[in-house]
Design a protein around this motif. Sequence first.
Motif, PDB file in Angstrom:
ATOM      1  N   THR A   1      34.054  -4.832  24.812  1.00  0.00           N
ATOM      2  CA  THR A   1      33.321  -5.878  25.525  1.00  0.00           C
ATOM      3  C   THR A   1      34.167  -7.133  25.631  1.00  0.00           C
ATOM      4  O   THR A   1      34.688  -7.625  24.623  1.00  0.00           O
ATOM      5  CB  THR A   1      31.991  -6.179  24.809  1.00  0.00           C
ATOM      6  OG1 THR A   1      31.166  -5.020  24.912  1.00  0.00           O
ATOM      7  CG2 THR A   1      31.274  -7.355  25.436  1.00  0.00           C
TER       8      THR A   1
ATOM      9  N   GLU B   1      32.350  -3.007  15.886  1.00  0.00           N
ATOM     10  CA  GLU B   1      30.962  -2.582  16.022  1.00  0.00           C
ATOM     11  C   GLU B   1      30.934  -1.074  15.849  1.00  0.00           C
ATOM     12  O   GLU B   1      31.879  -0.392  16.248  1.00  0.00           O
ATOM     13  CB  GLU B   1      30.453  -2.977  17.421  1.00  0.00           C
ATOM     14  CG  GLU B   1      29.093  -2.419  17.790  1.00  0.00           C
ATOM     15  CD  GLU B   1      28.708  -2.725  19.254  1.00  0.00           C
ATOM     16  OE1 GLU B   1      29.346  -3.594  19.895  1.00  0.00           O
ATOM     17  OE2 GLU B   1      27.782  -2.063  19.741  1.00  0.00           O
TER      18      GLU B   1
ATOM     19  N   ALA C   1      33.673  -1.492  20.062  1.00  0.00           N
ATOM     20  CA  ALA C   1      32.645  -0.653  19.438  1.00  0.00           C
ATOM     21  C   ALA C   1      33.164   0.769  19.293  1.00  0.00           C
ATOM     22  O   ALA C   1      33.674   1.355  20.249  1.00  0.00           O
ATOM     23  CB  ALA C   1      31.379  -0.655  20.277  1.00  0.00           C
TER      24      ALA C   1
ATOM     25  N   HIS D   1      34.853  -7.869  21.312  1.00  0.00           N
ATOM     26  CA  HIS D   1      34.779  -6.890  20.218  1.00  0.00           C
ATOM     27  C   HIS D   1      35.068  -5.493  20.727  1.00  0.00           C
ATOM     28  O   HIS D   1      35.085  -5.249  21.932  1.00  0.00           O
ATOM     29  CB  HIS D   1      33.405  -6.928  19.531  1.00  0.00           C
ATOM     30  CG  HIS D   1      32.258  -6.527  20.410  1.00  0.00           C
ATOM     31  ND1 HIS D   1      31.503  -7.437  21.112  1.00  0.00           N
ATOM     32  CD2 HIS D   1      31.751  -5.311  20.722  1.00  0.00           C
ATOM     33  CE1 HIS D   1      30.567  -6.803  21.791  1.00  0.00           C
ATOM     34  NE2 HIS D   1      30.694  -5.501  21.589  1.00  0.00           N
TER      35      HIS D   1
HETATM   36 FE   FE2 Z   1      29.186  -4.056  21.852  1.00  0.00          FE
END
Ligand code: FE2
Length: 316
Positions: free
Chosen positions: A11, A273, A226, A224
Amino acid sequence: MSMIKGFHHLTAGVSGAQEDVDFYVKVLGQSLVKKTVLLDGEDPIYHLYYGNANGDPGTLVTSFPFRQKGVKARPGSGQVRVINYSVPVGSLAFWRSRFQNMGVSHDRDVTERFSEQRQRFHHPCGIEFDLVETDHDTRAPCVAPDIPAAVAIRGVHSITLSLREVAESIPFMADALGFRYVGESGPHHRFETAAGGPGMVVEFLHEPDRLQGSSIYGEGTVHHVAFAVDSMAEQMVLKERLMAMGYIDTSESVNRNYFRSLYFKMPGGVIFEAATTDIGFAIDEAPGHFGEEFQLPPWLRERKDELLGRLEPIVA
Ligand SMILES: [Fe+2]
């Protein structure tokens, strides 16, 4: 065996929404998988998901177009510095000429690392991307009328983290997340999870002199990464492990409508994440129709007209 299957999504905070759609869809041939909103905060900001047409975890890169709110993030260490997409061997010439023709900022020279050829290019907001040539990616190609399968992007190959210090981060990848150390190449360290190969590779770029970047939502950085886990039960196993190691700022499992998210910071400061693969994008649009309509989670649906009215229209 690691519970981390590979990437779920990355993201980033970007500039304008339409500019972002044009970059991922028109230039790179990605599908707009979902149009929704950022679920943190009061002001509506789009959350745009791109990937292959199925929206498979590991192909997904998502954007918050923060130009609208005027918040700039600061690039630096402690962040994902480069998003690497995999493409078939022999396809970089196609992409170089495409970037030239479409006015996409890109480096003059192809480089090589871990025996893979790579081409650097840039998102309009400045975020760095590489195309990495590999014949080991069996995922469905992201084709478009002017992007044949023989050169098409397969998904996220790997990420490159910028870290000022790697002493605690190297063992963290194995001890907390179950990644294997693959090797080093100059300032780069490479790790793999599960079967290894494209979609399962993390690289550290050791940059001791690069100043710390920001962690906020804002324009111009990857916020971030994930990783994919099966379920909330696996998130809780991971949370217990992180807490036992001293990472007591690990978040709760947060409902993100299409998956559940557990957030934590790795020792070098990058926000990680663990996102679950047990929900998916078919909860509000049928496969084959992903990304066609603006979608909101149940708790925001009654505000749809108001929220849409505060967002710039976009055309995919
Ligand atoms: Fe995310």
